[in-house]
Design a protein around this motif. Structure first.
Motif, PDB file in Angstrom:
ATOM      1  N   HIS A  29       0.835  -1.204   0.000  1.00 45.58           N
ATOM      2  CA  HIS A  29       0.000   0.000   0.000  1.00 45.58           C
ATOM      3  C   HIS A  29       0.871   1.255   0.000  1.00 45.58           C
ATOM      4  O   HIS A  29       1.965   1.251   0.573  1.00 45.58           O
ATOM      5  N   PRO A  30       0.365   2.355  -0.572  1.00 43.73           N
ATOM      6  CA  PRO A  30       1.050   3.637  -0.400  1.00 43.73           C
ATOM      7  C   PRO A  30       0.942   4.082   1.067  1.00 43.73           C
ATOM      8  O   PRO A  30      -0.103   3.907   1.700  1.00 43.73           O
ATOM      9  N   VAL A  31       2.026   4.639   1.570  1.00 42.39           N
ATOM     10  CA  VAL A  31       2.080   5.099   2.961  1.00 42.39           C
ATOM     11  C   VAL A  31       2.553   6.554   2.972  1.00 42.39           C
ATOM     12  O   VAL A  31       3.539   6.909   2.306  1.00 42.39           O
ATOM     13  N   TYR A  32       1.850   7.371   3.745  1.00 42.81           N
ATOM     14  CA  TYR A  32       2.138   8.805   3.820  1.00 42.81           C
ATOM     15  C   TYR A  32       2.290   9.243   5.273  1.00 42.81           C
ATOM     16  O   TYR A  32       1.823   8.561   6.192  1.00 42.81           O
ATOM     17  N   LEU A  33       2.924  10.398   5.459  1.00 43.58           N
ATOM     18  CA  LEU A  33       3.029  11.023   6.771  1.00 43.58           C
ATOM     19  C   LEU A  33       2.253  12.328   6.758  1.00 43.58           C
ATOM     20  O   LEU A  33       2.310  13.083   5.777  1.00 43.58           O
TER      21      LEU A  33
END
Length: 193
Positions: free
Chosen positions: A97-101
């Protein structure tokens, strides 16, 4: 595809300043109230004041604590301790999955911890408050993340320890996990994964 958005403080890096202050400073409670609870601390998060300017304000208020103020402002990121269980969950999610902060964080402090910890660099994108001059729970910071990375809010899961931040995300249609003490993040994510 579900996008996972992580806050940093008390989600990926534990932030408990008082025990650190008690262990390393003579006036821990005074410093905690003066610095961590100040409007300048929020302004640092917002990127509207520099460390040098904040230090001047703190010293003006408590000149008797000058040396301790300078020492804490130069070392406070030592308070931030990696939360290994959560970091492992984030790394596992990153495999599929794409992971963001999305975090409220001082500019200089973020640059320092980002250099220190690879898990803060190995993400698909990030919006850090001091760089965009917006603070959670302002809806515009969530919108900035979604616009910058072309994310549909309904395809996102946001993980944060602050209830106001969680509620602001929910109001925009973002699914959420409220990171309270004792919550098993790995189990909580199963509801969405």
């Amino acid at each position: 595809m579900t996008n996972y958005i992580f806050d940093i403080g008390n989600v990926l890096l534990a932030y408990e300043p008082l025990p650190y202050l008690e262990a390393h400073f003579l006036h821990p409670q005074d410093l905690f109230e003066l610095i961590a609870k100040s409007k300048e601390w929020l302004m640092l998060d917002e990127g509207t004041i520099t460390y040098e300017e904040a230090i001047v304000h703190f010293i003006q208020r408590r000149p008797d604590l000058k040396d301790e103020i300078i020492k804490y402002m130069n070392t406070w990121t030592n308070v931030l301790i990696p939360m290994q269980d959560h970091i492992q969950v984030m790394k596992a999610l990153k495999q599929g999955h794409p992971v963001y902060l999305l975090s409220n964080f001082h500019k200089d402090a973020f640059l320092k911890v980002e250099k220190q910890y690879d898990f803060l660099r190995n993400v698909d994108g990030k919006i850090i408050s001091a760089f965009v001059h917006l603070l959670k729970p302002d809806p515009r910071i969530y919108e900035t993340l979604c616009e910058t990375y072309s994310l549909d809010p309904h395809d996102c899961v946001f993980i944060d320890d602050s209830l106001p931040n969680i509620e602001a995300a929910q109001a925009l249609g973002i699914k959420t996990i409220h990171m309270v003490k004792g919550l098993d993040l790995k189990e909580a994510i199963k509801a969405y994964d």
